[in-house]
Scaffold this motif. Structure first.
Motif, short mmCIF file in Angstrom:
data_model
loop_
_atom_site.label_atom_id
_atom_site.label_comp_id
_atom_site.label_asym_id
_atom_site.label_seq_id
_atom_site.Cartn_x
_atom_site.Cartn_y
_atom_site.Cartn_z
N ILE A 160 11.53 -6.57 3.11
CA ILE A 160 10.28 -6.91 3.79
C ILE A 160 10.52 -5.42 4.96
O ILE A 160 8.51 -5.57 5.29
CB ILE A 160 10.53 -8.15 4.21
CG1 ILE A 160 10.20 -9.26 3.52
CG2 ILE A 160 9.49 -8.70 5.73
CD1 ILE A 160 9.87 -9.36 2.19
N PRO A 161 11.33 -5.67 5.79
CA PRO A 161 11.18 -4.07 6.28
C PRO A 161 10.64 -2.79 6.31
O PRO A 161 9.87 -2.05 7.02
CB PRO A 161 13.21 -4.06 6.76
CG PRO A 161 13.44 -5.14 7.03
CD PRO A 161 12.75 -6.17 5.48
N ALA A 162 10.92 -2.42 4.80
CA ALA A 162 10.34 -1.50 3.82
C ALA A 162 8.87 -1.42 3.46
O ALA A 162 8.35 -0.49 3.32
CB ALA A 162 10.83 -0.83 2.79
N TRP A 163 8.41 -2.73 3.03
CA TRP A 163 7.44 -3.29 2.68
C TRP A 163 6.65 -3.07 3.70
O TRP A 163 5.44 -2.23 4.19
CB TRP A 163 6.59 -4.70 2.31
CG TRP A 163 6.03 -5.13 1.85
CD1 TRP A 163 5.28 -4.81 0.47
CD2 TRP A 163 4.97 -6.03 2.74
NE1 TRP A 163 4.57 -5.27 0.72
CE2 TRP A 163 3.72 -5.74 1.38
CE3 TRP A 163 4.83 -6.11 3.51
CZ2 TRP A 163 3.06 -6.99 1.94
CZ3 TRP A 163 3.51 -7.08 4.08
CH2 TRP A 163 2.50 -7.48 2.66
N LEU A 164 6.56 -3.90 5.38
CA LEU A 164 5.98 -3.37 6.38
C LEU A 164 6.14 -1.61 7.14
O LEU A 164 4.91 -1.58 7.84
CB LEU A 164 6.94 -4.00 8.12
CG LEU A 164 6.55 -5.72 7.90
CD1 LEU A 164 7.55 -6.49 8.46
CD2 LEU A 164 5.38 -6.19 7.74
N GLY A 165 6.79 -1.10 6.59
CA GLY A 165 6.73 0.75 6.39
C GLY A 165 5.83 0.82 6.08
O GLY A 165 4.75 1.86 6.19
N LEU A 166 5.18 0.05 5.08
CA LEU A 166 3.20 0.67 4.10
C LEU A 166 2.38 0.16 5.03
O LEU A 166 1.33 0.81 5.00
CB LEU A 166 3.73 0.35 2.69
CG LEU A 166 4.61 0.61 1.95
CD1 LEU A 166 4.74 -0.31 0.95
CD2 LEU A 166 5.15 1.80 2.20
N TRP A 167 2.79 -1.01 6.35
CA TRP A 167 1.23 -1.04 6.66
C TRP A 167 0.60 0.18 8.41
O TRP A 167 2.19 0.90 8.72
CB TRP A 167 1.46 -1.88 7.63
CG TRP A 167 1.84 -3.11 6.57
CD1 TRP A 167 2.51 -3.89 6.22
CD2 TRP A 167 -0.01 -3.67 6.54
NE1 TRP A 167 1.77 -4.54 5.02
CE2 TRP A 167 0.56 -4.85 4.95
CE3 TRP A 167 -1.43 -3.84 6.91
CZ2 TRP A 167 -0.56 -5.66 5.03
CZ3 TRP A 167 -1.72 -4.76 6.82
CH2 TRP A 167 -1.80 -6.03 5.53
N ALA A 168 -0.78 0.44 8.18
CA ALA A 168 -0.30 1.44 9.52
C ALA A 168 -0.76 0.77 11.00
O ALA A 168 -0.47 -1.17 10.56
CB ALA A 168 -2.10 1.53 9.24
N THR A 172 -9.82 2.82 -1.68
CA THR A 172 -9.76 1.31 -1.61
C THR A 172 -9.87 1.25 -3.28
O THR A 172 -10.35 1.98 -4.29
CB THR A 172 -11.15 0.48 -0.89
OG1 THR A 172 -11.39 1.07 0.36
CG2 THR A 172 -10.89 -0.69 -1.13
N ILE A 173 -8.59 -0.40 -2.98
CA ILE A 173 -8.17 -0.40 -5.28
C ILE A 173 -8.79 -2.06 -4.94
O ILE A 173 -8.92 -2.78 -3.98
CB ILE A 173 -6.88 -0.20 -5.56
CG1 ILE A 173 -5.99 -0.66 -4.69
CG2 ILE A 173 -7.34 1.19 -5.58
CD1 ILE A 173 -4.95 -0.27 -5.41
N GLN A 232 -5.28 4.41 4.16
CA GLN A 232 -5.41 5.63 5.07
C GLN A 232 -4.39 6.72 5.54
O GLN A 232 -3.39 5.71 5.85
CB GLN A 232 -6.31 5.65 6.31
CG GLN A 232 -6.81 6.61 6.56
CD GLN A 232 -7.71 6.26 8.40
OE1 GLN A 232 -8.12 5.15 8.67
NE2 GLN A 232 -8.44 7.73 8.01
N ASP A 233 -4.18 7.38 5.03
CA ASP A 233 -3.09 7.96 5.44
C ASP A 233 -1.97 7.54 4.79
O ASP A 233 -0.53 7.61 5.83
CB ASP A 233 -2.56 8.53 7.44
CG ASP A 233 -4.09 9.41 7.96
OD1 ASP A 233 -4.84 10.24 6.75
OD2 ASP A 233 -4.58 8.79 8.67
N GLY A 234 -2.03 6.96 3.79
CA GLY A 234 -0.64 6.65 2.99
C GLY A 234 -0.50 5.10 3.61
O GLY A 234 0.53 4.31 3.38
N ARG A 235 -1.09 4.36 4.65
CA ARG A 235 -0.60 3.30 5.21
C ARG A 235 -1.80 2.26 4.47
O ARG A 235 -2.90 2.57 5.00
CB ARG A 235 -0.24 3.43 6.70
CG ARG A 235 0.53 4.63 6.18
CD ARG A 235 2.03 4.01 7.06
NE ARG A 235 2.87 4.94 7.21
CZ ARG A 235 3.98 5.44 6.55
NH1 ARG A 235 3.70 4.67 5.30
NH2 ARG A 235 4.82 6.11 7.10
#
Length: 128
Positions: A9-17, A70-71, A99-102
């Motif tokens: 979950i921490p890595a998944w949260l790292g995908l968020w802006a 957007t997908i 946006q910007d990978g997040r």
């Protein structure tokens, strides 16, 4: 999806802006309909692995949109409910903007009636 399957979950949260928004347009009463910011998403997802043991996302279909950021994703999550040992089988459609990978926006369309199905022991204070 690999991060969720791996319960990272921490890595998944790292995908968020930092200001990303997660929405649940069909959220039943008492469930959050909108989470604003990575911190709110983190609080919602904190107990996820304690409730759902995901095994797979079979049949993922990704649809491009006219917006390159957007997908639309059709997916099915299967596994088991940790508390009851009962099966978990949920179909989702998600509209995801990046946006910007997040992740900046994640609209999660899931079946709110499933929270009342036998064996699907959900908790309102954390992720399905």
């Amino acid at each position: 999806m690999r991060l969720l399957l791996g319960k990272d979950i921490p890595a998944w949260l790292g995908l968020w802006a930092e200001d990303g928004v997660m929405e649940f347009p069909f959220a039943p009463p008492g469930w959050p309909a909108r989470l604003e910011g990575r911190t709110a998403v983190a609080a919602y997802m904190r107990g996820y692995p304690d409730h759902i043991d995901l095994h797979d996302f079979p049949g993922v279909r990704i649809h491009e949109t006219t917006d390159p950021g957007t997908i639309v994703v059709e997916m099915r999550g299967v596994g088991r409910m940790v508390k009851t040992g009962g099966p978990f089988d949920m179909t989702y459609i998600a509209v995801v903007s990046v946006q910007d990978g997040r992740f900046t926006s994640y609209r999660d369309y899931w079946n709110p009636l499933a929270v009342h199905e036998p064996g699907m022991d959900f908790t309102r204070s954390s992720a399905r």
